[in-house]
Design an enzyme around this catalytic site. Structure first.
Site, PDB file in Angstrom:
ATOM      1  N   ASP A  22       0.991  -1.269   0.091  1.00  0.00           N
ATOM      2  CA  ASP A  22       0.114  -0.022   0.004  1.00  0.00           C
ATOM      3  C   ASP A  22       0.853   1.308  -0.090  1.00  0.00           C
ATOM      4  OD1 ASP A  22      -1.709  -1.812   0.301  1.00  0.00           O
ATOM      5  OD2 ASP A  22      -2.418  -1.605   2.283  1.00  0.00           O
ATOM      6  N   PHE A 122      -0.894   0.213  10.382  1.00  0.00           N
ATOM      7  CA  PHE A 122      -2.173  -0.210   9.857  1.00  0.00           C
ATOM      8  C   PHE A 122      -1.962  -1.326   8.748  1.00  0.00           C
ATOM      9  CE2 PHE A 122      -6.445   0.348   7.960  1.00  0.00           C
ATOM     10  CZ  PHE A 122      -7.200   0.540   9.249  1.00  0.00           C
ATOM     11  N   CYS A 123      -1.677  -0.800   7.480  1.00  0.00           N
ATOM     12  CA  CYS A 123      -1.416  -1.790   6.479  1.00  0.00           C
ATOM     13  C   CYS A 123      -0.154  -2.706   6.450  1.00  0.00           C
ATOM     14  CB  CYS A 123      -1.529  -1.056   5.165  1.00  0.00           C
ATOM     15  SG  CYS A 123      -3.095  -0.256   4.781  1.00  0.00           S
ATOM     16  N   LEU A 124       0.894  -2.095   7.358  1.00  0.00           N
ATOM     17  CA  LEU A 124       2.254  -3.084   7.437  1.00  0.00           C
ATOM     18  C   LEU A 124       1.895  -3.748   8.654  1.00  0.00           C
ATOM     19  CD1 LEU A 124       5.555  -1.981   6.717  1.00  0.00           C
ATOM     20  CD2 LEU A 124       5.017  -3.178   8.983  1.00  0.00           C
TER      21      LEU A 124
END
Length: 219
Positions: A22, A122-124
């Site tokens: 992302d 969040f995305c990691l």
């Protein structure tokens, strides 16, 4: 699970892969834990590093990718790997919960996984925890990732370190890969010196004088 011997094994061009999670144009604009110009340069530097050492990569976006509100992947990534398909996720926050992404990671056949992502918290963090639970040794490229604030970013990194992840940075990744590559095949490593010096001069704090001196010696 990852043993101590596995954990201490260095990164090599044969055991490492890079996941770009992302790293999207609009998402990146909200990052405040690191200067945006530096962040983008480090992400591009990591992408070019992966290409230079022949590391497999897995690319993913959230929110519909280029057609969604989060935007497409940064150009530095797609320029380095135009042939790699992007796993575009919608509604799945943990990339490892997407069967396509998980299958692509497994297909790399690598156990050392370098992560760059937006945002760290969040995305990691979610796929990183899933990867650790699955027995992978996760390296977080801290200077090629970021969050909304430094406090948020630091908390996410502390959580990942407690879980067993290894924090690192793009320049350190280069040094480890170059060292192990040289030990394996010194002549092949030497043949990359011009490309390596250009990379060092562009993407690390190494002063430009290093590149200038190298060019002068080659003339």
């Amino acid at each position: 699970m990852t043993t101590q011997a596995d954990y201490l094994e260095q990164l090599t061009p044969d055991n490492a892969a890079v996941l770009f999670i992302d790293n999207q144009t609009t998402l990146t604009l909200g990052v405040q834990s690191i200067d945006l110009t530096v962040l983008k340069a480090n992400i591009e530097g990591l992408a070019r590093l992966a290409r230079m050492f022949g590391l497999p990569v897995v690319l993913t976006t959230t929110g519909g990718g280029a057609d969604g509100p989060s935007g497409g992947l940064l150009k530095g990534i797609t320029d380095a790997f135009p042939e790699v398909d992007i796993v575009n996720r919608t509604g799945i926050l943990n990339a490892m919960d997407d069967p396509r992404f998980a299958a692509a990671v497994e297909a790399t056949a690598r156990r050392k996984i370098i992560l760059s992502g937006i945002t760290t918290d969040f995305c990691l963090v979610y796929p990183a925890l899933s990867l650790i639970a699955a027995g992978y040794h996760v390296f977080v490229a801290v200077d090629a990732s970021g969050s909304w604030t430094s406090a948020i970013n630091d908390a996410a990194l502390q959580r990942l370190i407690q879980a067993g992840a290894t924090p690192t940075n793009v320049q350190s990744i280069f040094g480890e890969l170059q060292n192990t590559a040289t030990n394996r095949d010194a002549e092949a490593a030497k043949s990359r010196m011009s490309e390596i010096m250009e990379w060092l001069d562009t993407y690390t704090p190494a002063p430009s004088l290093i590149g200038e001196n190298f060019a002068a010696r080659q003339a």
